[in-house]
Design a protein around this motif. Structure first.
Motif, PDB file in Angstrom:
ATOM      1  N   ASP A  25       0.796  -1.222   0.000  1.00 49.07           N
ATOM      2  CA  ASP A  25       0.000   0.000   0.000  1.00 49.07           C
ATOM      3  C   ASP A  25       0.836   1.283   0.000  1.00 49.07           C
ATOM      4  OD1 ASP A  25      -2.415  -1.420  -0.049  1.00 49.07           O
ATOM      5  OD2 ASP A  25      -2.335  -1.705   2.126  1.00 49.07           O
ATOM      6  N   THR A  27       2.867   4.160  -1.567  1.00 47.51           N
ATOM      7  CA  THR A  27       3.114   4.792  -2.858  1.00 47.51           C
ATOM      8  C   THR A  27       4.617   4.978  -3.043  1.00 47.51           C
ATOM      9  OG1 THR A  27       3.036   7.042  -2.001  1.00 47.51           O
ATOM     10  CG2 THR A  27       0.924   6.053  -2.730  1.00 47.51           C
ATOM     11  N   LEU A  28       5.039   5.198  -4.282  1.00 48.75           N
ATOM     12  CA  LEU A  28       6.459   5.449  -4.527  1.00 48.75           C
ATOM     13  C   LEU A  28       6.948   6.684  -3.763  1.00 48.75           C
ATOM     14  CD1 LEU A  28       6.836   4.694  -8.343  1.00 48.75           C
ATOM     15  CD2 LEU A  28       6.989   3.145  -6.402  1.00 48.75           C
ATOM     16  N   ASP A  63       1.779   7.519 -11.877  1.00 46.68           N
ATOM     17  CA  ASP A  63       2.318   8.598 -11.052  1.00 46.68           C
ATOM     18  C   ASP A  63       3.398   9.355 -11.814  1.00 46.68           C
ATOM     19  OD1 ASP A  63       2.141   9.953  -8.705  1.00 46.68           O
ATOM     20  OD2 ASP A  63       2.862   8.324  -7.449  1.00 46.68           O
ATOM     21  N   ILE A  66       7.713  12.025  -9.553  1.00 45.06           N
ATOM     22  CA  ILE A  66       7.933  11.252  -8.334  1.00 45.06           C
ATOM     23  C   ILE A  66       9.018  11.890  -7.469  1.00 45.06           C
ATOM     24  CG2 ILE A  66       8.692   9.008  -7.448  1.00 45.06           C
ATOM     25  CD1 ILE A  66       7.195   7.832  -9.948  1.00 45.06           C
ATOM     26  N   GLN A  69       7.610  14.662  -5.454  1.00 44.21           N
ATOM     27  CA  GLN A  69       6.788  14.159  -4.357  1.00 44.21           C
ATOM     28  C   GLN A  69       7.647  13.554  -3.244  1.00 44.21           C
ATOM     29  OE1 GLN A  69       3.121  12.027  -5.598  1.00 44.21           O
ATOM     30  NE2 GLN A  69       3.908  12.388  -7.662  1.00 44.21           N
ATOM     31  N   ASN A 118       7.860   0.076  -6.113  1.00 45.96           N
ATOM     32  CA  ASN A 118       6.978  -0.825  -5.391  1.00 45.96           C
ATOM     33  C   ASN A 118       6.254  -1.663  -6.433  1.00 45.96           C
ATOM     34  OD1 ASN A 118       5.079  -2.194  -3.906  1.00 45.96           O
ATOM     35  ND2 ASN A 118       4.662  -0.477  -2.542  1.00 45.96           N
ATOM     36  N   ARG A 121       2.480  -2.189  -6.616  1.00 40.69           N
ATOM     37  CA  ARG A 121       1.594  -1.102  -7.022  1.00 40.69           C
ATOM     38  C   ARG A 121       1.606  -0.818  -8.523  1.00 40.69           C
ATOM     39  NH1 ARG A 121      -0.799   1.982  -3.144  1.00 40.69           N
ATOM     40  NH2 ARG A 121      -0.988   3.684  -4.622  1.00 40.69           N
TER      41      ARG A 121
END
Length: 172
Positions: A25, A27-28, A63, A66, A69, A118, A121
């Protein structure tokens, strides 16, 4: 230290998880941000000291941005340079090389570089669905089934065959 020398102040990695396991679960950006924040802490610097973030990814899915983020998740000020590098399996090493280059050129005094991924995901893609689909089957493309575009051979099989061909053992 001169511009030809680059020092690694800390190195951190996330644990390996099982496919579909406890890390599925994350996220990158969340996973990468935790690792970057810990690397900064271990280096004995502050997020404000970081001037550049280079983040390698292999299968970003839907996404984007990255590295930006990851920078935010790690608490690094948003006015700093952040870029995402996508060079397939070499992405993280390319990011480290690019950050090293920035340090050696004097473009940054402190940089963070590495990668985030990941596999749990990675989404399925509907590659022919942008303009609708009137009749017939809808095909999902699994991004985890990675094949050489020239031969169609799965990359994992290709890597194994080449390792045998060149005498590279699993231990090496």
């Amino acid at each position: 230290m001169n511009r030809d020398e680059v020092a690694v102040m800390s190195a951190v990695r996330s644990p390996f998880g099982k496919f579909g396991g406890t890390l599925k679960d994350f996220t990158l950006p969340a996973l990468g941000g935790m690792v970057v924040a810990e690397a900064i802490r271990r280096a004995g610097i502050t997020p404000e000291d970081v001037q550049e973030v280079a983040t390698g990814v292999n299968l970003p899915g839907a996404d984007r941005s990255i590295a930006r983020q990851v920078l935010i998740e790690a608490g690094i000020p948003t006015d700093r340079v952040a870029y995402t590098v996508d060079r397939a399996c070499c992405s993280s090493m390319a990011a480290v090389n690019m950050a090293s280059r920035s340090l050696r050129l004097g473009e940054a005094a402190v940089a963070v570089a590495g990668g985030t991924e990941n596999m749990s995901r990675v989404p399925y893609f509907l590659t022919d669905f942008r303009w609708g689909h009137r009749l017939g089957d809808v095909n999902l493309k699994d991004q985890l089934v990675i094949a050489d575009p020239m031969t169609g051979k799965p990359r994992a099989v290709q890597a194994g065959d080449e390792a045998v061909e060149y005498g590279v053992t699993r231990e090496e």
